[in-house]
Scaffold this active site. Structure first.
Site: not given
Length: 608
Positions: A78, A152, A176
Site C-alpha cells: 500500500k 482504504s 481498512s
C-alpha cells in the site's frame, strides 16, 4: 500453468517440483498487470526490467535458504508504506516523497525472499473504508466494476484478488484491511497493535495504526504476518508477542442480537452472516448473543469524537500549506479535527475507558466475536453521492477493534444472489493472532467460496492452519510415527493431535537405518545440501506424554530442532551421524512414505 490466484502454498509447491520458477511467475505478473482492465490498482511499480532481474538473481543464488520462507513470492505494498527507490504518495501527489529505505516490515519480507512488485492505490492518507478517495482513480471490486473495492487498502485487495500478486500489505485503523478483503473474497489479517512495526508508515492515527496482510487464505496471511512481525525499537508503539490462546472445542462466540443487527436493508448479507454462525457452530462453537451497543459506541469515537484529531496530528504541517490539494472529503474530515481541544481529547479517553469496562462484561460471555465485516456494499456512484454517511455505515462493525486493542481476521462468507461477496470477521483479545488465524482458516474451509475472483479455486491443503493447540508441544516425525505407520499409535495413545503435514526446509538428508524393527529412517542435518525439503508430519503432545515419548526414543535417534519450510522450527527426530555410515540414502525420494511405497512395489515384483 499458473493458477488464476497466486497463493503462496501453490507457488512454493510449484517451485519445489520444478513446475515453474520465479522468472516464470514474474513474467505472468507483468502480463496480468498489463491485461487487467482496472488501471487504478497501482500508483507506482517496480520496472519490468528490474523485476525480472530480481527474479533472476533469486534463481541464480540457488534454492532458498531456511530464512527465506517467501522465496519467489510476488507482493504489493500500500502506498503509505515506504519502499526504497519508489515514491511514497499516500494517494496525494503534493505530499509525495522518494523513500530512501524500506519500511521495517518491507525489509523483513524482502529478506525472506519475497519479490516486491509495486505500490498500490488507497483512500488518501488512509482516510476511508471505500476506495474512492484517490486522485489516482477508484479501484473496483473484482466481481463488479460498478461497486467499490473497499478501502482504504483498495489497490492492495484488488491486486491479490485479481491474481496479480500473491499477497499485499495494507493498513488498518478503522477497518481498512478487513473491508476490502470482504469485498474481494479474500482473507484480511488485522494484527494486534504493535506486532508489525510502523516504522516507514505514513500514519493515519499513529497510536492505532496497524499494518495488515491481504491474502487468498488464512494460512498465507498468517505466514506473512509471522515473517513481518518483530520488535522494532525505532517504533515507539512496537510490542513483542505474548501469545493468547482460544479454546479449540466448545468455544463461545459472540453474535449480534436484536436491534444491534443492522444491515441497512441488505437481507443477503444478513443471510450470509447467519450462515457463517451455523458453520462456526458446526466446528465446535457455541453462539452467545451479546450486547453490541458498547462496541458500537466505541466505534463512533473514532470519527465522531476527538480521536479524529490524531489524523490532523499526522499531517499537520502539510495540511496547513496544502489543504486545497487534498481530496475534498478527506480534507473535510481532517479539518474537522480543529474543533476539538485538549480537554476534549481527555474526555474522549475517559469515555473510551468507560466503554472498555462495559465491553469487558460482554467479553466475559465469549472467547471470540463473530461479526459481519461490513453490513452491506455500495456502488461507486452511490458512495460519491454520499461519501461520509455511507462510509460510516461500512465501519459499523470494524471501527472499535483498534481502540479496544483487539486482533481480528476477516474471512470470506459467501456471495449474495447478485454474486457480490460478503465477509465475516473474528475478533479476539490482543495477541490471539495465531489462534484467530487457525480458527479463521477452519471457518473459511467449512464452505467452498474459492479465493479472490476465482470462486471455483480449492483452498490448498498445504496452507491449512492447525487448530488452537495451547498446552500441546509440537514434535516433528519423519518415519515410523507418520500417520498409518506402525508406531503412529504411540502418538495417538499419548493424546497426540496431528497438526499438519509439511516439508522440512532444505538442508536435511534421509537414510534407511539398518536392522531396525519396524524399519526406521535417520534424518541428518546437512547445511551444505541445498536440495528440496523432505515430507514430515507435525504432531502435538501434552507435556507429560511428550516427556515420556522423548524418554523412550532409542539410540541412535534423538530429539533436536528441525526447521520447516515455512521458516518455523520444532522438536523432532534427528539421527546421530555414526549410524548412517554405509546406510542407503533416500533423500531423493522426498520422504519415508515414498520409500515404503517403493519397497512394497519391489517386494511385490519379487513375489511375482
Amino acid at each position: 500453468m499458473l493458477p488464476t490466484i497466486l497463493d503462496i502454498a501453490t507457488l512454493k509447491d510449484g517451485y519445489r517440483r520444478g513446475a515453474f520458477s520465479p522468472i516464470d511467475v514474474v513474467e505472468a505478473v507483468i502480463a496480468r498487470i498489463a491485461a487487467w482492465p482496472d488501471s487504478a490498482v497501482w500508483i507506482n511499480r517496480v520496472g519490468d526490467t528490474a523485476l525480472r532481474e530480481a527474479a533472476r538473481a533469486l534463481v541464480a543464488a540457488g534454492v532458498p535458504g531456511e530464512d527465506q520462507p517467501l522465496w519467489g513470492i510476488p507482493f504489493a505494498v500500500k502506498d503509505n508504506i515506504d519502499c526504497a527507490g519508489l515514491p511514497t504518495t499516500a494517494a496525494c501527489p503534493a505530499f509525495a516523497y522518494d523513500a530512501e529505505e524500506d519500511a521495517y516490515v518491507v525489509a523483513r519480507l524482502k529478506a525472506a525472499g519475497a519479490l516486491l512488485v509495486g505500490k498500490t492505490n488507497l483512500d488518501q492518507f488512509a482516510t476511508g473504508l471505500n476506495g474512492t478517495r484517490s486522485p489516482y482513480g477508484a479501484p473496483r471490486s473484482v466481481f463488479d466494476e460498478r461497486y467499490v473495492s473497499g478501502g482504504s487498502s483498495s489497490g492492495s485487495a484488488v491486486a491479490v484478488a485479481s491474481g496479480q500478486v500473491a499477497f499485499a500489505l495494507g493498513t488498518d485503523t478503522a477497518g481498512s484491511g478487513r473491508i476490502p478483503a470482504a469485498f474481494n473474497n479474500l482473507v484480511g489479517v488485522k494484527p494486534s497493535r504493535g506486532l508489525l512495526s510502523s516504522f516507514g508508515l505514513v500514519p493515519a492515527c499513529r497510536s492505532l495504526d496497524c499494518i495488515t496482510v491481504l491474502a487468498p487464505t488464512a494460512g498465507d496471511a498468517d505466514l506473512v504476518r509471522r515473517v513481518a512481525e518483530g520488535y522494532d525499537p525505532a517504533d515507539p508503539y512496537s510490542r513483542t508477542m505474548q501469545p493468547a490462546s482460544l479454546p479449540h472445542d466448545r468455544f463461545r462466540f459472540g453474535v449480534l442480537a436484536g436491534s444491534e443487527r443492522e444491515f441497512y436493508g441488505d437481507a443477503e448479507v444478513e443471510r450470509l452472516y447467519d450462515a457463517a454462525i451455523l458453520r462456526l457452530e458446526g466446528i465446535g462453537g457455541i453462539p452467545v448473543p451479546i450486547d453490541y451497543a458498547p462496541f458500537r459506541e466505541c466505534a463512533q469515537l473514532l470519527y465522531g469524537g476527538p480521536f479524529v484529531a490524531e489524523r490532523l496530528a499526522a499531517i499537520e504541517s502539510f495540511f496547513a500549506d496544502h489543504a486545497d490539494e487534498m481530496d475534498p472529503t478527506v480534507r473535510g474530515i481532517v479539518a474537522g479535527a480543529a474543533r476539538y481541544s485538549a480537554v476534549d481529547a481527555f474526555r474522549g479517553l475517559y469515555e473510551l475507558e468507560e466503554l472498555r469496562q462495559r465491553t469487558a462484561a460482554e467479553w466475559a460471555k465469549m472467547d471470540v466475536m463473530l461479526l459481519p465485516t461490513a453490513p452491506t456494499i455500495y456502488t461507486v456512484e452511490a458512495m460519491r453521492a454520499d461519501p461520509v454517511t455511507l462510509n460510516s455505515n461500512l465501519g459499523r462493525y470494524t471501527n472499535f477493534v483498534n481502540l479496544l486493542d483487539c486482533a481480528a481476521i476477516a474471512v470470506p462468507a459467501g456471495f449474495r444472489k447478485d454474486e457480490l461477496p460478503a465477509g465475516v470477521t473474528l475478533v479476539g483479545p490482543a495477541f490471539a493472532d495465531s489462534a484467530l488465524a487457525a480458527l479463521g482458516d477452519r471457518l473459511h474451509r467449512a464452505a467452498p467460496f474459492g479465493m479472490g475472483r476465482d470462486r471455483q479455486a480449492a483452498l490448498p491443503t498445504a496452507s491449512a492452519l492447525t487448530p488452537s493447540t495451547t498446552g500441546l508441544i509440537p514434535i516433528v516425525v519423519v518415519g515410523a510415527h507418520l500417520t498409518g505407520m506402525p508406531l503412529n499409535h504411540q502418538l495417538i495413545d499419548g493424546g497426540g493431535v496431528h497438526l499438519k503435514t509439511c516439508h522440512t526446509a532444505p538442508g536435511y538428508r534421509l537414510y534407511v537405518l539398518p536392522d531396525t524393527v519396524p524399519p526406521k529412517p535417520g534424518l541428518v542435518r546437512d547445511p551444505a545440501y541445498r536440495g528440496g525439503g523432505l515430507e514430515v508430519e507435525v504432531w502435538g503432545l501434552p507435556p507429560a506424554a511428550f516427556a515420556a515419548f522423548v524418554n523412550a526414543i532409542p539410540a541412535p535417534l534423538g530429539v533436536g530442532k528441525i526447521t520447516l519450510d515455512d521458516g518455523t522450527s520444532a522438536s523432532g527426530f534427528l539421527c546421530e551421524p555414526y549410524a548412517i555410515v554405509g546406510a542407503r540414502e533416500i533423500t531423493e525420494l522426498g520422504g519415508w512414505r515414498a520409500y515404503i511405497t517403493e519397497s512394497a512395489a519391489t517386494d511385490s515384483s519379487v513375489d511375482a
